[in-house]
Write a protein that holds these residues in place. Sequence first.
Motif, short mmCIF file in Angstrom:
data_model
loop_
_atom_site.label_atom_id
_atom_site.label_comp_id
_atom_site.label_asym_id
_atom_site.label_seq_id
_atom_site.Cartn_x
_atom_site.Cartn_y
_atom_site.Cartn_z
N ARG A 117 18.42 4.23 158.24
CA ARG A 117 19.60 4.07 159.11
C ARG A 117 19.20 3.42 160.41
O ARG A 117 18.20 3.81 161.03
CB ARG A 117 20.20 5.45 159.37
N SER A 169 25.92 11.43 156.27
CA SER A 169 26.04 11.53 154.82
C SER A 169 24.66 11.28 154.19
O SER A 169 23.87 10.49 154.70
CB SER A 169 27.06 10.51 154.31
N SER A 174 28.57 7.26 149.91
CA SER A 174 28.25 8.65 150.24
C SER A 174 28.21 9.51 148.99
O SER A 174 28.94 9.26 148.03
CB SER A 174 29.31 9.22 151.19
MG MG Z 1 27.60 7.72 156.12
#
Ligand code: MG
Length: 334
Positions: free
Chosen positions: A61, A146, A154
Motif C-alpha cells: 500500500r 481491507s 477486498s
Molecule cells: Mg481497501
Amino acid sequence: MRRARVIAIDPTSPDPAAVREVAACLRAGGLVALPTETVYGLAAHALDAQAVARIFAAKGRPATNPLIVHVADAAAAARLAASWPETAALLARRFWPGPLTLVVPRAPMVPDVVTAGGSTVALRVPGHPVALAVLREAGLPLAAPSANLSSAISPTTAQHVLAGLGDRLDRETDLVIDAGPSPGGIESTVIHLGVDPPRLLRPGLVTPAEIEAVIGPVARGAPIEGPAPSPGMMERHYAPRARLEVRTDAAARAKELSDGGARVGWIGFDAPPSSEVLAVILPRDAAAYAARLYGALHHLDDAGVDHVVVAAPPDSDEWLAVRDRLQRASAAPG
Ligand code: MG
Ligand code: TXA
C-alpha cells in the motif's frame, strides 16, 4: 503457498480463549486478518508505528493512503481525536457499532504512519461480534485497511485473504481469523466531519440519506477546493484482473464478446444470453447485492475469464455504493 496461521472463530459467539490468543498477538505487534461486518481487515496495534508499517508492506500500500482506526466504543474514538464535534457524537450514537467511518482532527498520540502524515484520523466501531470481542479484549485501537493487496478486490472471506496475502504474512507473528463470510460485503461509508458541510468521501452501506437524517446536508463527490479527496477515491481500486464493463445493454455485449471467442463472465439480475458465459446472478435488493458482489468478482477472477460484463444497476441512491465500486473496478488500469 499459504504460510499464514489460520484460527477458526465462531462469528456469533467467539470463543474467549481464541480471542485472548488474537489479542496477545496484536499486543506483541503482530498482524491479524480479522472479520468485520463489511469486509475482512488486516489489523495491527494502531499506536505501534512498526506494526502499522508492516500492514503497508504486506499490502504493498502506498504510504500516502491513510488507515481507518477501529475502536471498541465512541469514548475510545474520542480519545484519538483532537476534537469531537457534535456531528461525530450524533452519528456515533446512531450508527456505531456499524459500517460508518468518521474522519475527524487527530490527537497527537496517533502515529503519522496511520494518518499518512495528515491532520485527521478515520475512526470506526465495527459491528462484527469477533472484531468487537478482539477490540475489547486487546484494549487497543486497531489500524485496519481491507485485507487485500493494494488495488485488488477486498476480501469477504478468510479464503480471499489467504489467496491474496497468505504468503505475505509471518507464521510466527501473524494470524488469519476464519469466521465465515463478512455479511455486509462492501467497505464502510467514510464521511469527513472536519469540513463544513461534512463531505461524503466514500459511499458505503450507510446511505447519504440516513446520514442527512441525523446531521443535515452532506456534500458529495470530489471537492472543488479544500482538503484533498480521500486517497481511496483514487480511480482504479477494488479491481479484478479481468476487464470489467458495466452496461445497460449487458446481454448484447456479453454475446458479442463470447461470439468473438473471449471467455466472458456475467454479473446480472437475470440469466446470461448464452450458456458459454459464466454467470453469477445477484439479487435486485441493493444490500443483498452488495453482500455478494466481491464474492462474485473473486469467483469470476479465479475462473480466469477475460471479461466481466455487469448489467447496470438502478440509478437510485440505495445503489450508490454498489455503482461506486463497479465504476472503480471498471476504470482503465494505470
Ligand atoms: Mg481497501
Ligand atoms: O469497511 C471498511 O472500512 C474496511 C474494514 C476493514 O473496516 N476498511 C477499509 O479500509 O476499507 P481501507 O484502508 O481499504 O479504506 C479506508 C479508506 C480509504 O479510502 C482511505 O483513503 C480513507 O478510508 N481514509 C482513511 N483515513 C483517512 C483520513 N484521515 N482522511 C480521509 N480519508 C481517509
